[in-house]
Design a protein around this motif. Structure first.
Motif, PDB file in Angstrom:
ATOM      1  N   UNK A 150       0.815  -1.215   0.000  1.00 25.15           N
ATOM      2  CA  UNK A 150       0.000   0.000   0.000  1.00 25.15           C
ATOM      3  C   UNK A 150       0.846   1.261   0.000  1.00 25.15           C
ATOM      4  N   UNK A 151       1.898   1.271   0.798  1.00 29.33           N
ATOM      5  CA  UNK A 151       2.777   2.435   0.868  1.00 29.33           C
ATOM      6  C   UNK A 151       3.507   2.640  -0.453  1.00 29.33           C
ATOM      7  N   UNK A 152       3.880   1.548  -1.098  1.00 24.15           N
ATOM      8  CA  UNK A 152       4.566   1.655  -2.387  1.00 24.15           C
ATOM      9  C   UNK A 152       3.682   2.344  -3.412  1.00 24.15           C
ATOM     10  N   UNK A 153       2.401   2.004  -3.432  1.00 18.66           N
ATOM     11  CA  UNK A 153       1.490   2.546  -4.439  1.00 18.66           C
ATOM     12  C   UNK A 153       0.919   3.897  -4.022  1.00 18.66           C
ATOM     13  N   UNK A 154       0.551   4.047  -2.751  1.00 20.01           N
ATOM     14  CA  UNK A 154      -0.166   5.245  -2.315  1.00 20.01           C
ATOM     15  C   UNK A 154       0.652   6.164  -1.408  1.00 20.01           C
TER      16      UNK A 154
END
Length: 187
Positions: A150-154
């Motif tokens: 999630x952190x990678x994308x958002x």
């Protein structure tokens, strides 16, 4: 958003150099543009003629498969070098500035409604799970990976939502990595 081509260096020579250059350029393009990335742009970024992509790799679908496989193998190899899953997660968060292409590519595939059948297995997850003691609850690791993905994308949107600027990202990557490592150590 289009990927910025890497600084020009000498053209790759030989099959192995061409493949490495094309896979690296394709990973950057697929991560930022999804499957809309053009082979012509990938070839230009890699410093090769588009015909060399077809000769040494194949069509765009095969290139995407090979990019995902190479990224997955690299992740598994790096995770295998770290003794504990928690340390591996911390390392993974700490290297998002240079990495994260794999996750972004898979996100593009999923969000565009394509089945991610471009990948056979999950070597990085398997390498992490293999480091867990037998009988360990895998839910904390699953949660830590969800956080990483999630952190990678958002991450950039979340930085903005919480009033942080891009300069804050490295420190937050490090702190979130530590948090994910703590989460993964729970049993």
């Amino acid at each position: 958003m289009t990927a910025a081509p890497p600084p020009r260096t000498a053209r790759p020579l030989g099959r192995d150099e061409v493949r490495r250059a094309v896979l690296a350029a394709a990973a950057r393009r697929f991560a930022t543009e999804g499957t809309a990335a053009s082979l012509r742009d990938i070839a230009s970024d890699a410093g090769v003629n588009i015909g060399l992509i077809h000769r040494h790799i194949g069509n765009k679908d095969e290139l995407l498969r090979q990019v995902l496989a190479a990224q997955a193998r690299a992740g598994a190899s790096l995770v295998s070098e770290v003794a504990e899953p928690a340390a591996a997660l911390e390392w993974m968060f700490g290297n998002l500035a240079e990495g994260g292409d794999y996750t972004r590519i898979v996100a593009w595939l999923l969000l565009s409604g394509q089945q991610p059948d471009y990948q056979q297995g999950y070597p990085t997850v398997d390498a992490l799970r293999a480091r867990l003691p037998t009988g360990t609850d895998t839910l904390p690791l699953l949660a830590a990976l969800a956080m990483l993905y999630g952190w990678t994308v958002f991450g950039d949107q979340l930085l903005d939502a919480f009033g942080h600027g891009p300069a804050d990202r490295p420190e937050l990557d490090r702190r979130l990595g530590r948090l994910a490592a703590q989460l993964a150590e729970l049993s």
